[in-house]
Scaffold this motif. Structure first.
Motif, mmCIF file in Angstrom:
data_model
loop_
_atom_site.group_PDB
_atom_site.id
_atom_site.type_symbol
_atom_site.label_atom_id
_atom_site.label_comp_id
_atom_site.label_asym_id
_atom_site.label_seq_id
_atom_site.Cartn_x
_atom_site.Cartn_y
_atom_site.Cartn_z
ATOM 1 N N ILE B 225 0.841 -1.202 0.000
ATOM 2 C CA ILE B 225 0.000 0.000 0.000
ATOM 3 C C ILE B 225 0.877 1.253 0.000
ATOM 4 N N ASP B 226 1.920 1.228 0.815
ATOM 5 C CA ASP B 226 2.842 2.374 0.849
ATOM 6 C C ASP B 226 3.459 2.598 -0.522
ATOM 7 N N ARG B 227 3.869 1.500 -1.134
ATOM 8 C CA ARG B 227 4.490 1.607 -2.460
ATOM 9 C C ARG B 227 3.496 2.199 -3.456
ATOM 10 N N ALA B 228 2.271 1.700 -3.423
ATOM 11 C CA ALA B 228 1.242 2.192 -4.344
ATOM 12 C C ALA B 228 0.979 3.679 -4.104
ATOM 13 N N ARG B 229 0.891 4.054 -2.844
ATOM 14 C CA ARG B 229 0.573 5.451 -2.526
ATOM 15 C C ARG B 229 1.723 6.385 -2.887
ATOM 16 N N ALA B 230 2.924 5.855 -2.822
ATOM 17 C CA ALA B 230 4.080 6.682 -3.153
ATOM 18 C C ALA B 230 4.263 6.828 -4.667
ATOM 19 N N GLY B 231 3.406 6.156 -5.435
ATOM 20 C CA GLY B 231 3.534 6.245 -6.884
ATOM 21 C C GLY B 231 4.528 5.258 -7.464
ATOM 22 N N ASP B 232 4.869 4.239 -6.666
ATOM 23 C CA ASP B 232 5.852 3.271 -7.137
ATOM 24 C C ASP B 232 5.233 2.010 -7.737
ATOM 25 N N GLY B 233 3.958 2.069 -8.031
ATOM 26 C CA GLY B 233 3.349 1.005 -8.813
ATOM 27 C C GLY B 233 2.759 -0.144 -8.019
ATOM 28 N N PRO B 234 2.313 -1.160 -8.767
ATOM 29 C CA PRO B 234 1.546 -2.256 -8.179
ATOM 30 C C PRO B 234 2.404 -3.345 -7.553
ATOM 31 N N THR B 235 1.743 -4.167 -6.733
ATOM 32 C CA THR B 235 2.370 -5.333 -6.098
ATOM 33 C C THR B 235 1.386 -6.498 -6.143
ATOM 34 N N LEU B 236 1.924 -7.684 -6.321
ATOM 35 C CA LEU B 236 1.113 -8.895 -6.183
ATOM 36 C C LEU B 236 1.447 -9.561 -4.855
ATOM 37 N N ILE B 237 0.419 -9.840 -4.074
ATOM 38 C CA ILE B 237 0.617 -10.572 -2.824
ATOM 39 C C ILE B 237 -0.131 -11.897 -2.914
ATOM 40 N N GLU B 238 0.565 -12.960 -2.629
ATOM 41 C CA GLU B 238 -0.086 -14.264 -2.554
ATOM 42 C C GLU B 238 -0.177 -14.660 -1.085
ATOM 43 N N ALA B 239 -1.395 -14.721 -0.589
ATOM 44 C CA ALA B 239 -1.600 -15.142 0.794
ATOM 45 C C ALA B 239 -1.979 -16.623 0.771
ATOM 46 N N VAL B 240 -1.089 -17.443 1.272
ATOM 47 C CA VAL B 240 -1.321 -18.885 1.251
ATOM 48 C C VAL B 240 -2.240 -19.246 2.412
ATOM 49 N N THR B 241 -3.427 -19.708 2.074
ATOM 50 C CA THR B 241 -4.425 -19.959 3.104
ATOM 51 C C THR B 241 -5.227 -21.203 2.730
ATOM 52 N N TYR B 242 -6.355 -21.374 3.337
ATOM 53 C CA TYR B 242 -7.148 -22.565 3.069
ATOM 54 C C TYR B 242 -8.615 -22.276 3.347
ATOM 55 N N ARG B 243 -9.440 -22.718 2.416
ATOM 56 C CA ARG B 243 -10.881 -22.600 2.620
ATOM 57 C C ARG B 243 -11.328 -23.842 3.375
ATOM 58 N N LEU B 244 -11.649 -23.655 4.647
ATOM 59 C CA LEU B 244 -12.030 -24.808 5.473
ATOM 60 C C LEU B 244 -13.411 -25.346 5.096
ATOM 61 N N GLY B 245 -14.253 -24.487 4.597
ATOM 62 C CA GLY B 245 -15.611 -24.907 4.230
ATOM 63 C C GLY B 245 -15.717 -25.252 2.755
ATOM 64 N N PRO B 246 -16.944 -25.434 2.286
ATOM 65 C CA PRO B 246 -17.154 -25.709 0.860
ATOM 66 C C PRO B 246 -16.970 -24.443 0.013
ATOM 67 N N HIS B 247 -16.896 -24.625 -1.308
ATOM 68 C CA HIS B 247 -16.829 -23.466 -2.212
ATOM 69 C C HIS B 247 -18.043 -22.571 -1.988
ATOM 70 N N THR B 248 -19.206 -23.158 -2.085
ATOM 71 C CA THR B 248 -20.434 -22.482 -1.652
ATOM 72 C C THR B 248 -21.270 -23.525 -0.944
ATOM 73 N N THR B 249 -22.403 -23.077 -0.461
ATOM 74 C CA THR B 249 -23.274 -23.986 0.261
ATOM 75 C C THR B 249 -23.830 -25.086 -0.654
ATOM 76 N N SER B 250 -23.648 -24.949 -1.983
ATOM 77 C CA SER B 250 -24.121 -26.041 -2.852
ATOM 78 C C SER B 250 -22.995 -27.003 -3.231
ATOM 79 N N ASP B 251 -21.837 -26.846 -2.623
ATOM 80 C CA ASP B 251 -20.677 -27.660 -2.982
ATOM 81 C C ASP B 251 -20.469 -28.764 -1.941
ATOM 82 N N ASP B 252 -19.921 -29.897 -2.388
ATOM 83 C CA ASP B 252 -19.590 -30.993 -1.474
ATOM 84 C C ASP B 252 -18.097 -31.288 -1.587
ATOM 85 N N PRO B 253 -17.292 -30.675 -0.710
ATOM 86 C CA PRO B 253 -15.838 -30.799 -0.868
ATOM 87 C C PRO B 253 -15.310 -32.213 -0.645
ATOM 88 N N SER B 254 -16.106 -33.091 -0.057
ATOM 89 C CA SER B 254 -15.602 -34.453 0.160
ATOM 90 C C SER B 254 -15.374 -35.164 -1.175
#
Lengths: 325, 343
Positions: B225-254
């Protein structure tokens, strides 16, 4: 007042839009340094700089999607898609976002932007360069669709499109860019979106068209006049919102209607005109409505294009059929 | 991968946030988890149309939205209610939208959050344009956009990344790599080793962080955000996480993943490690936890009531936001719609 081609009128209109509205920017492939493939933006980057007349990477979805964000943020982007056939990569952006953000956000966010697309055949171009698929955009709720056929209208409608609070698909007839000239007011002027023009009054048959096919339609009216048939010529100018009142009033007056476009026939704009006439003016009709259109084929390449585009002869023949029906 | 707070609550180096701020963000995570579980329950009762739960991704969303200024633009997806709420989007509208009411898509005037995009990927470009408009008008605002690992296969991801970099715009591309695009695992989505490394191709910085680590997410996003606000352009952030539930309530992740895998990720719960961190600094007690959960429930219950009290658009109002001014054909159709229901 100067006599200008349609291309010159658009150039002047864009120049005035940039000068009048600091929030207007032009974006597109090659619009800056070269002035666009059809030179419609010629000289504008020189005058307004590369931040106002922006050369973009080759990415139609990206250009439209980014322009959408600019519009939501308060700017007035005017996007040039080089040819209508190149608009399909941006289809998702146009249909799913540009046309919908007002509804999705209940007026909180809007996308007042103009997407200019040179359209239509007749210049012997390569595949994908001769498309006339306005129906796709007409069929999409949330878009206005404008198709000028004359220089003064082009400039006036462009000014209205830039100032419109909603997104406008602005179709420019490629083969008329330099084929028609007329006196165009020097000062900025607007032509209202949603008003058809009765170009020529007549009593026997109504010829309805828009954009590039207006040229052949006008010529057909001349030929018919020589044969003693008085044709009324309606230039729709705007497809959405359609000037239904003027259209139906003309058909009710003449009792006959021929609609002309180069787009494929099935579900082309002629189908809408015929349906409207059937629903609302059937009892004024003295003959079934006729459609003179491109075929439901891919637009043929240079050597065979003549068999595709509606000719003056086909329009005249259709009008005469309505008279003998 | 940047990690500053381990799953067992150990801080690597100096804590980047004060205890006070950590408490506030922990509170936010408790609130959004309460919201998420409430919505999943409401859907089961047929009170929401469908719901895309984000349980497991609380640190990613709360930690990335926390360093934003209130006027910064946010363009998120359907799974990002936590981030949207952090940026000012009211609970009742987040819920109303999910009950099938368009008015949930209209945030209050001071909230610079676009209603969520359902199609995958297209909305990233909107953040690019918003950052451009901020620059055009000389505003200090930046734009953040949220998307998942699946969206990085969309063409618009490429176009948005490229355009933002070409024009040097202040955009933060925040990818929650939650390991699955419905059933498609991350490993089958791309042969890139990380999503963060895709940034290299566009000439922008790319950072991979532990997305369940509030401290790492906050730190990396604040820098971007600081970089973007300073005019130094974009950044890609990959947050490695996990969806503990289903994709949606109509999904069966099993159908596509083992319970043992889910269990493994439960042990990396984003709230728990912050709780331990606070507890070790005498800044967490079971009583406080209980109070937080009660307050969150009360607040969200009230929002549910408000959302369910909205009566839908009805036949006339479905027409009213198509254009600034209703054109004649829609005036006619509206009249027809009203006649069809005897009004």
């Amino acid at each position: 007042m100067a006599v200008l081609t349609l291309a010159q009128a658009l150039n002047q209109g864009l120049e005035q839009a940039l000068a009048e509205h600091p929030e207007v920017v032009i974006l597109g492939e090659d619009v800056g340094r070269t002035g666009g493939v059809f030179r419609i933006t010629d000289g504008l980057q020189r005058r307004f700089g590369p931040e106002r007349v922006v050369d973009t990477p080759v990415a139609e979805s990206g250009i439209v999607g980014m322009a959408f964000g600019m519009a939501v943020g308060g700017m007035r982007p005017v996007v040039e898609i080089q040819f209508m056939g190149f608009s399909y990569p941006a289809f998702d952006q146009i249909v799913n976002h540009v046309a919908r953000i007002r509804n999705r956000s209940r007026h909180r966010f809007t996308a007042p932007m103009v997407i200019r697309m040179p359209y239509g055949g007749g210049i012997g171009a390569a595949e994908h360069h001769s498309e006339s698929t306005e129906t796709i955009y007409v069929h999409t709720p949330g878009l206005k669709v404008v198709v000028p056929s004359r220089p003064a209208d082009a400039k006036g409608l462009l000014a209205s499109a830039v100032e419109d609070p909603d997104p406008v698909i602005f179709l420019e007839p490629i083969r008329l860019y330099r084929a028609v000239r007329e006196t165009v007011p020097e000062d900025p002027h607007t032509v209202p979106i949603g008003e058809a023009s009765i170009e020529r009054e007549g009593t026997d048959v109504t010829l309805v068209s828009y954009g590039a096919m207006m040229k052949e339609t006008r010529q057909a009216a001349e030929v018919l006049a020589e044969r003693g048939v008085s044709a009324e010529v309606v230039d729709l100018r705007t497809l959405v919102p359609l000037d239904t009142d003027r259209l139906l009033a003309s058909v009710e007056k003449t009792g006959r209607v021929v609609v002309v476009h180069e787009a494929p026939r099935t579900l082309g704009f002629g189908a809408e005109v015929a349906a409207l006439v059937a629903e609302r003016a059937l009892y004024s009709l003295q003959a079934p409505p006729k459609r003179v259109t491109g075929w439901d084929t891919v637009v043929p390449l240079k050597k065979s294009e003549q068999y595709y585009l509606p000719s003056v002869g086909r329009i005249v023949a259709a009008a005469e059929e309505t008279l003998t029906a | 991968m940047l990690q500053l707070l381990t799953p067992s609550g150990d801080v690597l180096g100096e804590p980047p946030l004060s205890v006070d701020l950590t408490r506030r963000l922990y509170r936010a995570m408790v609130y959004v988890r309460t919201f998420d579980r409430k919505c999943a329950a409401l859907q089961k009762q047929g009170r929401l149309a469908t719901y895309a739960p984000f349980e497991g991704q609380e640190a990613a969303q709360v930690g990335s939205a926390a360093p934003l200024d209130p006027e910064d633009w946010m363009v998120a997806s359907y799974r990002d209610a936590a981030a949207m709420w952090m940026q000012g989007y009211p609970w009742e509208l987040l819920i109303a939208w999910r009950t099938g009411d368009e008015r949930g898509g209209r945030p209050p005037e001071h909230v610079s959050v676009l209603p969520p995009s359902i199609t995958v990927g297209g909305h990233m470009l909107h953040a690019v344009g918003l950052a451009w408009s901020a620059r055009h008008f000389g505003e200090e605002r930046i734009a953040i956009t949220y998307f998942g690992d699946g969206a990085t296969s969309e063409g618009d991801f490429h176009e948005a990344m490229n355009l933002a970099a070409v024009y040097g715009l202040g955009v933060v591309f925040f990818c929650q790599n939650n390991q699955y695009a419905i059933s498609m695992p991350r490993t089958a989505q791309t042969r890139s080793e990380t999503i963060a490394e895709k940034a290299i191709a566009y000439g922008m910085p790319g950072v991979q962080v532990d997305g369940n680590d509030l401290f790492a997410v906050f730190t990396a996003t604040a820098e971007a955000i600081d970089r973007a606000r300073a005019g130094d352009g974009p950044t890609l952030i990959e947050a490695v996480t996990y969806r503990l539930g289903p994709h949606t309530t109509s999904d069966d992740p099993s159908r596509y993943r083992e319970e043992s895998e889910v269990e493994q990720w439960r042990r990396r719960d984003p709230l728990e490690r912050v709780r331990i961190f606070l507890s070790e600094r005498d800044a967490w007690t079971p009583e406080w936890q209980e109070r937080l959960e009660t307050e969150a429930s009360t607040e969200i219950e009230r929002a549910v009531e408000l959302a369910e009290g909205m009566d839908g658009l009805g036949p006339a109002r479905i027409f009213e936001a198509m254009f600034d001014e209703l054109p004649p054909h829609l005036v006619d159709q509206r009249a027809e719609a009203l006649r069809s229901v005897g009004q």
